[in-house]
Design an enzyme around this catalytic site. Structure first.
Site, PDB file in Angstrom:
ATOM      1  N   ARG A 222      -2.793  -1.897  37.442  1.00 57.66           N
ATOM      2  CA  ARG A 222      -2.389  -0.602  36.849  1.00 57.66           C
ATOM      3  C   ARG A 222      -2.703  -0.722  35.372  1.00 57.66           C
ATOM      4  O   ARG A 222      -2.121  -1.568  34.672  1.00 57.66           O
ATOM      5  CB  ARG A 222      -0.910  -0.298  37.094  1.00 57.66           C
ATOM      6  CG  ARG A 222      -0.450   0.917  36.298  1.00 57.66           C
ATOM      7  CD  ARG A 222       0.923   1.436  36.693  1.00 57.66           C
ATOM      8  NE  ARG A 222       0.855   2.198  37.924  1.00 57.66           N
ATOM      9  CZ  ARG A 222       1.751   3.114  38.295  1.00 57.66           C
ATOM     10  NH1 ARG A 222       2.790   3.368  37.530  1.00 57.66           N
ATOM     11  NH2 ARG A 222       1.618   3.763  39.432  1.00 57.66           N
TER      12      ARG A 222
ATOM     13  N   HIS B 106      -5.615   8.093  40.422  1.00 57.54           N
ATOM     14  CA  HIS B 106      -4.467   7.459  41.090  1.00 57.54           C
ATOM     15  C   HIS B 106      -4.668   7.583  42.608  1.00 57.54           C
ATOM     16  O   HIS B 106      -3.959   8.316  43.292  1.00 57.54           O
ATOM     17  CB  HIS B 106      -3.177   8.150  40.638  1.00 57.54           C
ATOM     18  CG  HIS B 106      -1.924   7.381  40.947  1.00 57.54           C
ATOM     19  ND1 HIS B 106      -1.922   6.119  41.526  1.00 57.54           N
ATOM     20  CD2 HIS B 106      -0.610   7.704  40.763  1.00 57.54           C
ATOM     21  CE1 HIS B 106      -0.680   5.709  41.668  1.00 57.54           C
ATOM     22  NE2 HIS B 106       0.138   6.645  41.219  1.00 57.54           N
TER      23      HIS B 106
ATOM     24  N   GLN C 254      -1.832   7.102  45.301  1.00 54.91           N
ATOM     25  CA  GLN C 254      -0.906   8.226  45.381  1.00 54.91           C
ATOM     26  C   GLN C 254      -1.470   9.322  46.269  1.00 54.91           C
ATOM     27  O   GLN C 254      -0.804   9.817  47.179  1.00 54.91           O
ATOM     28  CB  GLN C 254      -0.663   8.790  43.973  1.00 54.91           C
ATOM     29  CG  GLN C 254       0.227  10.016  43.963  1.00 54.91           C
ATOM     30  CD  GLN C 254       1.641   9.688  44.405  1.00 54.91           C
ATOM     31  OE1 GLN C 254       2.252   8.765  43.880  1.00 54.91           O
ATOM     32  NE2 GLN C 254       2.183  10.424  45.368  1.00 54.91           N
TER      33      GLN C 254
ATOM     34  N   ASP D 237       2.438  17.681  38.341  1.00 52.55           N
ATOM     35  CA  ASP D 237       2.730  16.334  37.831  1.00 52.55           C
ATOM     36  C   ASP D 237       3.236  16.494  36.399  1.00 52.55           C
ATOM     37  O   ASP D 237       3.147  17.581  35.796  1.00 52.55           O
ATOM     38  CB  ASP D 237       1.449  15.476  37.901  1.00 52.55           C
ATOM     39  CG  ASP D 237       1.691  14.004  37.536  1.00 52.55           C
ATOM     40  OD1 ASP D 237       2.862  13.566  37.514  1.00 52.55           O
ATOM     41  OD2 ASP D 237       0.701  13.298  37.266  1.00 52.55           O
TER      42      ASP D 237
ATOM     43  N   CYS E  27       4.051  13.592  42.589  1.00 50.67           N
ATOM     44  CA  CYS E  27       3.954  12.131  42.765  1.00 50.67           C
ATOM     45  C   CYS E  27       5.192  11.405  42.257  1.00 50.67           C
ATOM     46  O   CYS E  27       5.451  10.270  42.658  1.00 50.67           O
ATOM     47  CB  CYS E  27       2.700  11.609  42.087  1.00 50.67           C
ATOM     48  SG  CYS E  27       2.714  11.789  40.286  1.00 50.67           S
TER      49      CYS E  27
ATOM     50  N   ARG F  41       4.258   6.303  50.342  1.00 47.09           N
ATOM     51  CA  ARG F  41       3.570   5.314  49.502  1.00 47.09           C
ATOM     52  C   ARG F  41       3.672   3.936  50.170  1.00 47.09           C
ATOM     53  O   ARG F  41       2.692   3.187  50.191  1.00 47.09           O
ATOM     54  CB  ARG F  41       4.200   5.260  48.100  1.00 47.09           C
ATOM     55  CG  ARG F  41       4.012   6.498  47.235  1.00 47.09           C
ATOM     56  CD  ARG F  41       2.560   6.764  46.906  1.00 47.09           C
ATOM     57  NE  ARG F  41       1.908   5.632  46.273  1.00 47.09           N
ATOM     58  CZ  ARG F  41       2.000   5.322  44.962  1.00 47.09           C
ATOM     59  NH1 ARG F  41       2.701   6.081  44.138  1.00 47.09           N
ATOM     60  NH2 ARG F  41       1.361   4.259  44.482  1.00 47.09           N
TER      61      ARG F  41
HETATM   62  N1   CP Z   1       3.984   7.976  41.650  1.00 49.34           N
HETATM   63  C1   CP Z   1       3.915   6.746  41.094  1.00 49.34           C
HETATM   64  O1   CP Z   1       2.864   6.092  41.079  1.00 49.34           O
HETATM   65  O2   CP Z   1       5.089   6.290  40.614  1.00 49.34           O
HETATM   66  P1   CP Z   1       5.327   4.966  39.758  1.00 49.34           P
HETATM   67  O3   CP Z   1       4.730   5.194  38.398  1.00 49.34           O
HETATM   68  O4   CP Z   1       6.809   4.822  39.742  1.00 49.34           O
HETATM   69  O5   CP Z   1       4.634   3.826  40.445  1.00 49.34           O
HETATM   70  N1  NVA Z   2       0.058  11.239  35.686  1.00 49.93           N
HETATM   71  C1  NVA Z   2       1.144  10.290  35.680  1.00 49.93           C
HETATM   72  C2  NVA Z   2       1.333   9.720  37.048  1.00 49.93           C
HETATM   73  C3  NVA Z   2       2.489   8.765  37.160  1.00 49.93           C
HETATM   74  C4  NVA Z   2       2.627   8.184  38.530  1.00 49.93           C
HETATM   75  C5  NVA Z   2       0.873   9.187  34.665  1.00 49.93           C
HETATM   76  O1  NVA Z   2      -0.272   8.697  34.605  1.00 49.93           O
HETATM   77  O2  NVA Z   2       1.784   8.825  33.936  1.00 49.93           O
END
Ligand code: CP
Ligand code: NVA
Length: 309
Positions: A105, A132, A135, A223, A268, A296
């Site tokens: 990540r 992502h 997701q 989102d 998400c 998930r």
């Molecule tokens: N939706 C999602 O990826 O959540 P987190 O940032 O908690 O992993």
């Molecule tokens: N768009 C958001 C998604 C979090 C799961 C971010 O990147 O913070």
């Protein structure tokens, strides 16, 4: 394409592979392991590198690999030498000697590409500033559980044209649904992603009018207004400007009422009630966000089984 089963982005995998992962996830959700072996990842290790926070992704992968017999090693940039300048390439080479797959990540999609280039084990995209995929494949599973085959359905996105929106665009091409995106002009998905979708023949409509996107849709998605990258970069006044820009895109009861009566709402998470979505919508009868969060876990297991088993 590399012989390794990387899970980097939905645009880099074909529809048959994505369907295979979804089928694995559905079987695992029903308690059916992918083979006679109930612990297909016994003895296998996933290295998980986090440069940003996570609740769902971290816990679902960690629990998921454990349920399949393997285990995860969690690393942040602060407790590895990545934070002190060791290169991604060298980290990839070293972790590949210890682990059976590497998850990242990251704040930069380029780091993910670099990791995959130098790893000799599969690499999984756990979110970048550009996409992502873990997701959105879970979102497809969730939609289909509630409303059947997503092909030909209308999915409406209202809000920031961010990383999750980009994965929805990739998914529209792979799963053949209509995607209508309502985003402020300055927060549209990247031209590169939209051009890719056009070349793929994906049915994508872009508007600045949320009502136009949502009218008659089978699913409404939004989102956060401030993704993790923007959060670190955007100054306070910019933040206010961004909120003002995005306020008309909030998914509230009035907007949701324009979708089909049977439409579902997805997000998400984490959510910000009163910003991108009202409490009435996210906690209301059309919301499937908790199923989405649960899926998930099942999808992560499908991805792990596909990459590593
Ligand atoms: N939706 C999602 O990826 O959540 P987190 O940032 O908690 O992993
Ligand atoms: N768009 C958001 C998604 C979090 C799961 C971010 O990147 O913070």
């Amino acid at each position: 394409m590399s012989a390794l089963r990387h899970f980097l982005d939905l645009d880099q995998l074909d529809a048959a592979t994505l369907r295979k992962i979804l089928a694995l996830a559905a079987d695992l959700k029903k308690g059916r392991p992918p083979s006679a072996n109930p612990l297909p990842l016994a003895g296998k290790t996933l290295a998980m590198i986090f440069e940003k926070p996570s609740t769902r992704t971290r816990v679902s992968f960690e629990v998921g690999i454990r349920q399949l017999g393997g285990h995860a090693v969690i690393l942040t940039e602060h407790d590895t030498h990545l934070g002190r300048g060791e290169t991604i390439a060298d980290t990839a080479r070293v972790l590949s000697r210890y682990c059976d797959a590497i998850f990242l990540r990251t704040t930069s999609a380029a780091k993910l590409t670099e990791l995959a280039r130098h790893a000799s084990v599969p690499v999984i995209n756990g979110l970048t500033e550009r996409s992502h995929p873990c997701q959105v494949i879970a979102d497809v599973m969730t939609f289909e559980e509630h409303r059947g085959d997503i092909a030909g359905k209308v999915i409406a996105w209202s809000g920031d044209g961010n990383n999750v929106a980009a994965s929805w665009i990739h998914a529209a091409a792979r799963f053949r649904f209509d995607l209508r995106l309502a985003c402020p002009g300055q927060l549209r998905p990247s031209r590169e992603t939209l051009e890719w979708a056009k070349r793929e023949g994906a049915r994508i409509a872009l508007t600045e009018d949320p009502a136009e996107a949502v009218r008659g849709a089978d699913c409404v998605v939004t989102d956060t207004w401030l993704s993790m990258d923007a959060e670190t970069k955007v100054q306070r006044e910019m933040r206010e400007k961004r909120h003002n820009m995005l306020a008309p895109f909030r998914v509230d009861e009035r907007l949701m009422a324009l979708a089909k009566p049977a439409a579902v709402f997805m997000h998400c998470l984490p959510a910000h009630r009163g910003e991108e979505v009202t409490a009435g919508v996210i906690d209301g009868p059309q919301s499937v966000v908790w199923d989405e969060a649960e899926n998930r876990l099942h999808v992560q297991k499908g991805i792990l089984a596909w990459c590593m088993a």
